[in-house]
Write an enzyme that holds these catalytic residues in place. Structure first.
Site, PDB file in Angstrom:
ATOM      1  N   PRO A  23       0.820  -1.197   0.000  1.00 38.94           N
ATOM      2  CA  PRO A  23       0.000   0.000   0.000  1.00 38.94           C
ATOM      3  C   PRO A  23       0.852   1.243   0.000  1.00 38.94           C
ATOM      4  O   PRO A  23       1.869   1.311   0.685  1.00 38.94           O
ATOM      5  CB  PRO A  23      -0.780  -0.111   1.305  1.00 38.94           C
ATOM      6  CG  PRO A  23      -0.186  -1.249   2.040  1.00 38.94           C
ATOM      7  CD  PRO A  23       0.995  -1.747   1.319  1.00 38.94           C
ATOM      8  N   GLU A  24       0.421   2.195  -0.768  1.00 38.47           N
ATOM      9  CA  GLU A  24       1.062   3.504  -0.790  1.00 38.47           C
ATOM     10  C   GLU A  24       0.138   4.478  -0.064  1.00 38.47           C
ATOM     11  O   GLU A  24      -0.842   4.067   0.544  1.00 38.47           O
ATOM     12  CB  GLU A  24       1.311   3.948  -2.228  1.00 38.47           C
ATOM     13  CG  GLU A  24       2.087   2.904  -3.033  1.00 38.47           C
ATOM     14  CD  GLU A  24       2.360   3.327  -4.453  1.00 38.47           C
ATOM     15  OE1 GLU A  24       2.514   4.528  -4.699  1.00 38.47           O
ATOM     16  OE2 GLU A  24       2.434   2.447  -5.325  1.00 38.47           O
TER      17      GLU A  24
END
Length: 281
Positions: free
Chosen positions: A2-3
């Site tokens: 996840p960013e």
DNA sequence: CATTTCACCTGGTGGC
DNA sequence: TGCCACCAGGTGAAAT
């Protein structure tokens, strides 16, 4: 995995479900990774604490912990501790009912006073869990600027004199905290800048275009609940939709949506990098 | 110090 | 069906 937009989505979802709740029991599955400080110490620092709130800091999720006193009297008080979750590539933080099936690679289960559970699941085990006692330790802070809030002169200053590629610079967390491979490629495409350009040689106008493109792409992705490329889900197990808006990321060989030129894939900073030769200069 | 490379893990996919 | 190579949203230690 996840960013920034995915972490933001998860942090908001978890916050909405567990704020004001209390941790009554802690179970940790594995005693090797992913614990930054020992699992025993972490369990002790979590048990019988109230949850004041959950927020994103860079790519980390920070859970603010208060004392176990009833929440009416702890309201508004600063946190006494923090639980810091980094999701690595495949980490998930889920709020479930206690009878929900326990997924493979579940490393942590926090039983809450409301009866719900906060679970950390991470097949690849690149994620990290850490607890901090704020009486003795500093609160967690991101090493770099937050791309949602950095202003244009501070943004430009991050890259001044740097010889590495702009793509590598965007991924460097001590410059900007939160950008990862998807949003680096997507923002460079939208700004019309080739990923291999040297960061320190971009003009002020190009950097400002990049800052704007990055801001817009991150905000748009947050509105769509993030990008679900393979297994990303939010706190409820729901997938995001921003993957439908990707213009270059994982579109190798497909026509550019602006000019029709096939999207190229190169390796840069050890990461897959996607761009359009015609639209990016 | 700045920059690059690689190891850390498991699982999914696609070629043969 | 099986085997294998390759790929994956991240980071930080080690090498250059």
């Amino acid at each position: 995995m996840p960013e920034l937009p995915e972490v933001e989505t998860i942090a908001r979802g978890v916050d909405a479900r567990v704020r004001g709740d209390r941790i009554v029991q802690v179970w940790f599955g594995s005693h090797r990774e992913p614990f930054k400080n020992s699992s025993a110490r972490q369990a002790k620092s979590l048990e019988d604490r109230s949850i004041l709130g959950v927020a994103r800091v860079g790519k980390h999720i920070v859970v603010g912990l208060g004392s176990a006193v009833p929440q009416t009297s702890s309201k508004g008080l600063p946190p006494e501790g923090q639980w810091i979750v980094h999701l690595g590539m495949t980490g998930r933080l889920l709020v479930t009912t206690p009878d929900a099936p326990v997924a493979a690679h579940t490393h942590a289960r926090l039983t809450l006073a409301s009866g719900r559970e906060l679970r950390f699941v991470d097949p690849r085990r690149f994620g990290r869990l850490e607890s901090r006692d704020l009486a003795r330790q500093k609160p967690f802070a991101a090493p770099g600027a937050d791309p949602l809030f950095v202003d244009s002169s501070a943004f430009a200053a991050l890259f001044w004199g740097r010889r590495l590629s702009i793509k590598a610079a965007l991924l460097h967390q001590s410059l900007l905290s939160g950008v990862g491979n998807i949003y680096a490629d997507e923002s460079l495409f939208r700004a019309g800048i080739r990923p291999r350009r040297q960061a320190g040689r971009l003009s002020h106008a190009e950097l400002e275009r990049l800052r704007q493109a990055l801001l817009e792409v991150l905000q748009h992705a947050i509105r769509l609940g993030g990008s679900s490329v393979s297994d990303y889900v939010d706190a409820e197990g729901v997938r995001g939709f921003f993957q439908l808006e990707h213009r270059v990321y994982q579109r190798t060989g497909e026509p550019c949506l602006t000019c029709g030129t096939p999207i190229r894939r190169i390796l840069l900073a050890g990461r897959s990098t996607h761009y359009c030769l015609r639209c990016q200069h």
